[in-house]
Scaffold this motif. Structure first.
Motif, PDB file in Angstrom:
ATOM      1  N   ILE A  40      10.452   1.439   5.344  1.00  0.00           N
ATOM      2  CA  ILE A  40       9.155   0.743   5.326  1.00  0.00           C
ATOM      3  C   ILE A  40       9.024  -0.190   4.126  1.00  0.00           C
ATOM      4  O   ILE A  40       7.935  -0.685   3.823  1.00  0.00           O
ATOM      5  CB  ILE A  40       7.965   1.733   5.375  1.00  0.00           C
ATOM      6  N   SER A  41      10.148  -0.466   3.476  1.00  0.00           N
ATOM      7  CA  SER A  41      10.088  -1.302   2.269  1.00  0.00           C
ATOM      8  C   SER A  41       9.440  -2.666   2.528  1.00  0.00           C
ATOM      9  O   SER A  41       8.651  -3.156   1.714  1.00  0.00           O
ATOM     10  CB  SER A  41      11.495  -1.495   1.706  1.00  0.00           C
ATOM     11  N   ALA A  42       9.767  -3.265   3.687  1.00  0.00           N
ATOM     12  CA  ALA A  42       9.206  -4.581   3.992  1.00  0.00           C
ATOM     13  C   ALA A  42       7.684  -4.515   4.112  1.00  0.00           C
ATOM     14  O   ALA A  42       6.981  -5.487   3.867  1.00  0.00           O
ATOM     15  CB  ALA A  42       9.804  -5.117   5.289  1.00  0.00           C
ATOM     16  N   LEU A  43       7.165  -3.344   4.496  1.00  0.00           N
ATOM     17  CA  LEU A  43       5.724  -3.199   4.725  1.00  0.00           C
ATOM     18  C   LEU A  43       4.969  -2.846   3.452  1.00  0.00           C
ATOM     19  O   LEU A  43       3.889  -3.360   3.190  1.00  0.00           O
ATOM     20  CB  LEU A  43       5.473  -2.120   5.785  1.00  0.00           C
ATOM     21  N   THR A  44       5.546  -1.944   2.651  1.00  0.00           N
ATOM     22  CA  THR A  44       4.836  -1.551   1.424  1.00  0.00           C
ATOM     23  C   THR A  44       4.789  -2.706   0.431  1.00  0.00           C
ATOM     24  O   THR A  44       3.904  -2.775  -0.408  1.00  0.00           O
ATOM     25  CB  THR A  44       5.472  -0.314   0.760  1.00  0.00           C
ATOM     26  N   LYS A  45       5.756  -3.604   0.554  1.00  0.00           N
ATOM     27  CA  LYS A  45       5.741  -4.780  -0.310  1.00  0.00           C
ATOM     28  C   LYS A  45       4.450  -5.572  -0.075  1.00  0.00           C
ATOM     29  O   LYS A  45       3.857  -6.116  -0.987  1.00  0.00           O
ATOM     30  CB  LYS A  45       6.961  -5.650   0.026  1.00  0.00           C
ATOM     31  N   SER A  55      12.687  10.600   8.120  1.00  0.00           N
ATOM     32  CA  SER A  55      12.624  10.373   6.673  1.00  0.00           C
ATOM     33  C   SER A  55      12.158   8.948   6.412  1.00  0.00           C
ATOM     34  O   SER A  55      12.417   8.033   7.197  1.00  0.00           O
ATOM     35  CB  SER A  55      13.979  10.636   6.031  1.00  0.00           C
ATOM     36  N   VAL A  56      11.443   8.796   5.318  1.00  0.00           N
ATOM     37  CA  VAL A  56      10.891   7.493   4.974  1.00  0.00           C
ATOM     38  C   VAL A  56      11.672   6.904   3.814  1.00  0.00           C
ATOM     39  O   VAL A  56      11.921   7.578   2.823  1.00  0.00           O
ATOM     40  CB  VAL A  56       9.396   7.639   4.590  1.00  0.00           C
ATOM     41  N   VAL A  57      12.086   5.665   3.983  1.00  0.00           N
ATOM     42  CA  VAL A  57      12.772   4.947   2.908  1.00  0.00           C
ATOM     43  C   VAL A  57      11.819   3.868   2.418  1.00  0.00           C
ATOM     44  O   VAL A  57      11.331   3.061   3.204  1.00  0.00           O
ATOM     45  CB  VAL A  57      14.063   4.270   3.431  1.00  0.00           C
ATOM     46  N   ASP A  58      11.513   3.904   1.132  1.00  0.00           N
ATOM     47  CA  ASP A  58      10.576   2.932   0.574  1.00  0.00           C
ATOM     48  C   ASP A  58      11.053   2.511  -0.812  1.00  0.00           C
ATOM     49  O   ASP A  58      10.979   3.296  -1.759  1.00  0.00           O
ATOM     50  CB  ASP A  58       9.174   3.568   0.512  1.00  0.00           C
ATOM     51  N   GLU A  59      11.512   1.274  -0.889  1.00  0.00           N
ATOM     52  CA  GLU A  59      12.052   0.808  -2.169  1.00  0.00           C
ATOM     53  C   GLU A  59      10.961   0.472  -3.179  1.00  0.00           C
ATOM     54  O   GLU A  59      11.235   0.275  -4.354  1.00  0.00           O
ATOM     55  CB  GLU A  59      12.914  -0.444  -1.942  1.00  0.00           C
ATOM     56  N   ALA A 108       0.207   1.000   4.204  1.00  0.00           N
ATOM     57  CA  ALA A 108       1.182   0.977   5.301  1.00  0.00           C
ATOM     58  C   ALA A 108       1.533   2.385   5.771  1.00  0.00           C
ATOM     59  O   ALA A 108       1.900   2.585   6.925  1.00  0.00           O
ATOM     60  CB  ALA A 108       2.442   0.253   4.850  1.00  0.00           C
ATOM     61  N   TYR A 109       1.387   3.339   4.873  1.00  0.00           N
ATOM     62  CA  TYR A 109       1.814   4.709   5.228  1.00  0.00           C
ATOM     63  C   TYR A 109       1.043   5.284   6.401  1.00  0.00           C
ATOM     64  O   TYR A 109       1.596   5.966   7.256  1.00  0.00           O
ATOM     65  CB  TYR A 109       1.706   5.640   4.008  1.00  0.00           C
ATOM     66  N   PHE A 110      -0.277   5.044   6.423  1.00  0.00           N
ATOM     67  CA  PHE A 110      -1.061   5.608   7.535  1.00  0.00           C
ATOM     68  C   PHE A 110      -0.562   5.071   8.873  1.00  0.00           C
ATOM     69  O   PHE A 110      -0.330   5.830   9.815  1.00  0.00           O
ATOM     70  CB  PHE A 110      -2.563   5.321   7.367  1.00  0.00           C
ATOM     71  N   ASP A 111      -0.364   3.753   8.957  1.00  0.00           N
ATOM     72  CA  ASP A 111       0.047   3.172  10.231  1.00  0.00           C
ATOM     73  C   ASP A 111       1.456   3.617  10.635  1.00  0.00           C
ATOM     74  O   ASP A 111       1.738   3.820  11.810  1.00  0.00           O
ATOM     75  CB  ASP A 111      -0.072   1.648  10.176  1.00  0.00           C
ATOM     76  N   VAL A 112       2.317   3.784   9.656  1.00  0.00           N
ATOM     77  CA  VAL A 112       3.685   4.217   9.975  1.00  0.00           C
ATOM     78  C   VAL A 112       3.700   5.679  10.416  1.00  0.00           C
ATOM     79  O   VAL A 112       4.218   6.016  11.486  1.00  0.00           O
ATOM     80  CB  VAL A 112       4.627   3.999   8.768  1.00  0.00           C
ATOM     81  N   VAL A 113       3.105   6.543   9.598  1.00  0.00           N
ATOM     82  CA  VAL A 113       3.139   7.969   9.926  1.00  0.00           C
ATOM     83  C   VAL A 113       2.365   8.240  11.220  1.00  0.00           C
ATOM     84  O   VAL A 113       2.843   8.942  12.119  1.00  0.00           O
ATOM     85  CB  VAL A 113       2.596   8.818   8.747  1.00  0.00           C
ATOM     86  N   TYR A 130       1.902   9.900  -0.400  1.00  0.00           N
ATOM     87  CA  TYR A 130       1.330   9.030   0.640  1.00  0.00           C
ATOM     88  C   TYR A 130       1.653   9.553   2.049  1.00  0.00           C
ATOM     89  O   TYR A 130       0.824   9.479   2.947  1.00  0.00           O
ATOM     90  CB  TYR A 130       1.862   7.600   0.497  1.00  0.00           C
ATOM     91  N   ILE A 131       2.862  10.070   2.215  1.00  0.00           N
ATOM     92  CA  ILE A 131       3.238  10.614   3.528  1.00  0.00           C
ATOM     93  C   ILE A 131       2.328  11.789   3.872  1.00  0.00           C
ATOM     94  O   ILE A 131       1.772  11.880   4.970  1.00  0.00           O
ATOM     95  CB  ILE A 131       4.715  11.089   3.548  1.00  0.00           C
ATOM     96  N   ALA A 132       2.139  12.695   2.900  1.00  0.00           N
ATOM     97  CA  ALA A 132       1.325  13.894   3.149  1.00  0.00           C
ATOM     98  C   ALA A 132      -0.096  13.505   3.516  1.00  0.00           C
ATOM     99  O   ALA A 132      -0.709  14.069   4.433  1.00  0.00           O
ATOM    100  CB  ALA A 132       1.336  14.786   1.918  1.00  0.00           C
ATOM    101  N   LYS A 133      -0.631  12.519   2.803  1.00  0.00           N
ATOM    102  CA  LYS A 133      -2.010  12.098   3.049  1.00  0.00           C
ATOM    103  C   LYS A 133      -2.142  11.493   4.452  1.00  0.00           C
ATOM    104  O   LYS A 133      -3.070  11.805   5.203  1.00  0.00           O
ATOM    105  CB  LYS A 133      -2.388  11.064   1.975  1.00  0.00           C
ATOM    106  N   ALA A 134      -1.185  10.632   4.796  1.00  0.00           N
ATOM    107  CA  ALA A 134      -1.219   9.992   6.113  1.00  0.00           C
ATOM    108  C   ALA A 134      -1.037  11.026   7.222  1.00  0.00           C
ATOM    109  O   ALA A 134      -1.672  10.966   8.278  1.00  0.00           O
ATOM    110  CB  ALA A 134      -0.126   8.928   6.201  1.00  0.00           C
TER     111      ALA A 134
END
Ligand code: BES
Ligand code: MG
Ligand code: ZN
Length: 480
Positions: A93-98, A134-138, A104-109, A148-152
């Motif tokens: 999701i690196s392109a999105l969190t940028k 698994s989430v990859v976020d640079e 972005a986490y809510f929409d992804v999860v 963020y994953i847990a919250k989403a």
């Protein structure tokens, strides 16, 4: 079940690509093949790259993306990758969190969770599928990312709880079982649940809820869920959800086509319970009380019948003209309870209330009405974050004539027209001037023909995320 991690799985991956002239390079395409994938919105391109199976998901133009579209692309990509029998994959999701940071986490999860969700039903054999994602976020370190994953996930879990309750058949979800299930699932999350039984409902004078609920041997309940996240605030957000676990129409019996859909009329109840679950899980700094009047609407010699007059908890008398307009009756008493006993300062009620709202808005948007435009605007902000559509209907004073009765203070239905507005005006009689929003989700709470990729046959989870984000944006942080 989906297990979320934030470490890299290489064998299979989802990657997001913005639309643009160089998008093809992300997918390792040669220039002469660039027409195959340009990052166009909702376009999926699967390939093998460095021994890794990669699903590229086109995000379209950044300025056109919203939460609803976002979740749709994610769901589509997740369905594509799992359609290859892959049950472990990573999402980069690196392109999105940028661009969107933690939002972005809510929409992804939620996109993955809701896109892969199926109701398991009641089968002899277990049909459950398990995935590890698994989430990859640079752009965030692994602790932030895990947070963020847990919250989403809490919000997505709240929506899935909502879906499960809606999808459960009525004979597996009586008012009593619904109350027990809510107690079991919400208490560990930090919600205080109390349940009022028929004797207590009688003591409180809830004649409207009892009139409906006594139509069945499975007696009614009032389920009260309390989350105190901010002891220093005097605000209490009240969420009231219609919990008709079985709606046959009663003496005003539905026809055979209508009787195929007796379950699911507790979509409002499921939405408020799912929302308060997520609010408590994420420990929001806000006070919320959710109230569910739970009842079956059936036909028996104990049923109320057209022509009867019942007395609600706030003292107003109601002439019953149609026993199929049962939702507003049970909501009336629950709203009075929320205002007088739970002392809520703000109100939202949520209900699969009228067929008329489906006629007006179809299955894409829910109808809403209010006595407080500012509060509705606040709610619209929350709905935008949630990626849900609502459309306001007016409460013009000329409509008030519809509910006048010759024998009681109110009647429980208006004329043949403006049915959603009539129902809303009825409920307004009970809110005692609290800022109030009414959501009629009859068209959006469940679906047979999904209009979104993250939906599937059955309950959608509608209203749960908007109610969550409404609480989130109303948090107060008072310094001590
Ligand atoms: N639960 C129904 C409304 C409904 C209809 C929900 C279709 C989902 C799909 C509600 O209890 C009902 O029957 N309402 C009546 C009210 C009328 C008798 C005034 C309706 O809308 O027909
Ligand atoms: Mg009905
Ligand atoms: Zn109903």
């Amino acid at each position: 079940m989906i297990t979320w991690k934030n470490e890299i799985f290489l064998p299979a991956q989802i990657k997001f690509v913005w639309e643009g002239d160089t998008a093809y390079q992300a997918a390792d395409l040669r220039e002469e093949n660039k027409h195959l994938f340009g990052g166009e919105f909702s376009k999926i391109f699967s390939t093998v790259k460095d021994n890794c199976f990669v699903v590229f998901a086109g995000m379209g133009k950044e300025e056109k993306l919203d939460g609803r579209k976002f979740k749709n692309v994610v769901a589509k990509a997740a369905r594509t990758i799992t359609s290859y029998n892959i049950d472990e994959f990573s999402v980069d999701i690196s392109a999105l969190t940028k661009t969107f940071d933690d939002k972005a986490y809510f929409d992804v999860v939620a996109g993955v969770e809701l896109g892969l969700y199926r109701y398991q039903g009641i089968h002899q054999t277990n049909q459950q599928k398990d995935y590890t994602v698994s989430v990859v976020d640079e752009n965030n370190n692994s602790e932030k990312s895990a947070e963020y994953i847990a919250k989403a996930k809490s919000i997505a879990d709240g929506m899935i709880l909502t879906r499960e309750w809606i999808n459960t058949p009525g004979n597996y979800l009586t008012p009593e079982i619904f109350a027990q299930d809510i107690t079991e699932k919400l208490t560990p999350a930090g919600v205080e649940v109390s349940v009022l039984c028929p004797d207590q409902l009688k003591e409180k004078g809830m004649g409207a809820l009892l009139a409906v609920g006594n139509s069945s041997d499975n007696k009614p309940r009032l389920i009260v869920m309390k989350y105190t996240g901010n002891k220093h605030s005097d605000k209490v957000y009240g969420y009231v959800g219609k919990g008709v676990t079985v709606d046959t129409g009663g003496y005003s019996l539905k026809n055979s086509a209508g009787l195929m859909y007796t379950k699911g009329d507790m979509g409002g109840a499921a939405a408020v319970a799912g929302a308060i679950y997520a609010i408590a899980k994420n420990k929001l700094s806000v006070n919320v009380v959710a109230v569910i009047p739970a009842a079956e609407n059936r036909l028996s010699n104990q049923s109320h019948i057209p022509g009867d007059v019942v007395t609600s908890m706030n003292g107003k008398t109601i002439e019953i003209l149609n026993t199929d307009a049962e939702g507003r009756l049970i909501l009336a008493d629950a709203i009075t309870y929320a205002v007088r006993e739970a002392k809520v300062t703000h109100l939202v009620d949520v209900a699969t209330l009228t067929g008329a709202v489906v006629g007006a808005l179809g299955t894409v948007a829910a109808g809403c009405t209010t006595n407080d435009e500012d509060y509705l605007n606040d709610f619209y902000g929350a709905a935008k974050e949630a990626g849900e559509r609502y459309w306001q209907l007016p409460l013009f004073e000329e409509y008030e004539e519809m509910l006048k009765s010759k024998v009681a203070d109110l009647k429980n239905m208006g004329g043949p027209n403006a049915g959603t507005i009539a129902a809303a005006l009825f409920l307004r009689e009970f809110v005692e001037d609290k800022p109030w929003i009414h959501l009629d989700i009859a068209g959006t709470s469940q679906t047979e023909a999904p209009s979104n990729d993250y939906h599937c046959f059955g309950g959608t989870g509608f209203a749960t995320p908007s109610l969550y984000f409404l609480a989130e944006r109303n948090q107060e942080f008072i310094e001590q």
